[in-house]
Motif scaffolding. Structure first.
Motif, mmCIF file in Angstrom:
data_model
loop_
_atom_site.group_PDB
_atom_site.id
_atom_site.type_symbol
_atom_site.label_atom_id
_atom_site.label_comp_id
_atom_site.label_asym_id
_atom_site.label_seq_id
_atom_site.Cartn_x
_atom_site.Cartn_y
_atom_site.Cartn_z
ATOM 1 N N TYR A 12 -3.034 0.700 3.950
ATOM 2 C CA TYR A 12 -2.955 1.868 3.069
ATOM 3 C C TYR A 12 -2.287 3.042 3.778
ATOM 4 O O TYR A 12 -1.537 3.806 3.151
ATOM 5 N N ILE A 51 1.564 2.384 3.780
ATOM 6 C CA ILE A 51 2.211 2.574 2.481
ATOM 7 C C ILE A 51 2.171 4.035 2.057
ATOM 8 O O ILE A 51 3.056 4.518 1.343
ATOM 9 N N ARG A 52 1.155 4.781 2.530
ATOM 10 C CA ARG A 52 1.101 6.211 2.235
ATOM 11 C C ARG A 52 2.197 6.959 3.001
ATOM 12 O O ARG A 52 2.800 7.911 2.485
ATOM 13 N N SER A 104 -0.103 1.925 -4.627
ATOM 14 C CA SER A 104 -0.917 1.174 -3.662
ATOM 15 C C SER A 104 -1.887 0.241 -4.360
ATOM 16 O O SER A 104 -2.204 -0.831 -3.849
ATOM 17 N N ILE A 133 -0.977 -3.361 -3.273
ATOM 18 C CA ILE A 133 -1.873 -3.764 -2.187
ATOM 19 C C ILE A 133 -3.229 -4.235 -2.722
ATOM 20 O O ILE A 133 -3.641 -5.377 -2.483
#
Length: 298
Positions: A202, A205-206, A215, A219
């Motif tokens: 996370y 991807i942030r 996300s 994800i």
């Protein structure tokens, strides 16, 4: 020949060393399964092909082949209708419970004060909503939310979905409270599944600029596919063994009728079990196929 035998013995010895402890652990379960489940299942299947008549000192078995199964759909005017209506109702309620528990688990997985108490509130019905409690609540009309009558939604639903699909949909809406009662275990399974996703994913991807919505789709949801399939399987078994199930009630009533008896009742039970087994196999096939596609895409 001697070399082949020695290799075979060596392979068996290696297998025993590797998995022997595991076999010992499952041995009590295997013995219990054979004695308490496999033998009664085999005996019930045998009775479904017979006309079981009580006699002095036990039961008398008259072999009639598939006649009990034919009578279930030809002579019985109640069983096919109840079976179709209940299956339609469950096919609507199962995805509702799976999706509802997924959404609630997403909320309960966030960090906020009193999170433990909210999780306990959603799990408490699993402890208290036993068969006798549910029977008593529904007998007092306390198991449904009367919003259909308050807002006069029944005519609207019948006009939009038609008469054929209106009945199972209305039945599900009348049992909205069951969605809350039967979502506790699924919510916990989802929350446990979230813990298997590394936080570093996370964070990465942030950093790349993805939004929480991205996300979730990229994800969270793909990682939760095995847990969704597990919850779907659990929900199918849980709802099809519902205490107020009219199909099971019909099977139980036929057990003690002199013109049907245990043979016909077990035939009805095996038909019902076959439908559940097909649904379970279909869910497993669908999720296995989606998992393989995801793996090939990678």
């Amino acid at each position: 020949m001697k070399i082949t035998r020695q290799r075979h013995k060596g392979f068996l010895r290696y297998q025993l060393q590797q998995y022997g402890v595991g076999y010992l652990f499952i041995l009590p379960w295997a013995i219990g399964f054979c004695m308490l489940i496999a033998i009664p299942l085999g005996w019930s299947l045998f009775m479904s092909f017979n006309k079981v008549v009580p006699s002095q000192g036990g039961f008398k078995y008259n072999f009639i082949g598939l006649q009990n199964f034919k009578d279930a759909f030809v002579k019985d005017n109640v069983f096919p209708i109840q079976l179709i209506e209940y299956v339609q109702e469950m096919l609507i309620m199962i995805p509702v419970i799976v999706i509802f528990s997924l959404l609630v688990s997403l909320l309960l997985n966030q960090s906020f004060p009193g999170r433990f108490l909210f999780r306990a509130v959603f799990f408490l019905p699993v402890i208290f909503a036993t068969g006798q409690v549910l029977t008593e609540l529904f007998s007092q009309n306390a198991g449904k939310i009367p919003f259909l009558d308050q807002y006069d939604l029944e005519p609207v639903i019948r006009s939009y979905v038609g008469q054929e699909f209106a009945k199972p949909i209305l039945s599900v809406l009348n049992k909205t409270i069951i969605v809350l009662w039967y979502s506790g275990v699924q919510i916990l399974i989802y929350i446990a599944g979230y813990q298997t996703i590394p936080k570093s994913v996370y964070e990465a991807i942030r950093i790349d600029g993805a939004s929480p919505w991205d996300s979730f789709w990229k994800i969270t949801l793909p990682a939760m596919v095995p847990f969704i399939s597990l919850n779907a399987l659990y929900t199918i078994v849980d709802l099809f063994t519902f205490p107020l199930n009219p199909v099971l009630e019909h099977v139980k009533n036929n057990m003690f009728k002199p013109d049907t008896g245990y043979g016909y009742a077990t035939a009805l039970a095996w038909i019902y079990f076959a439908i559940i087994f097909v649904l379970l196999a279909l869910v497993l096939w669908m999720f296995n196929r989606s998992t393989k596609r995801r793996g090939d895409g990678r």
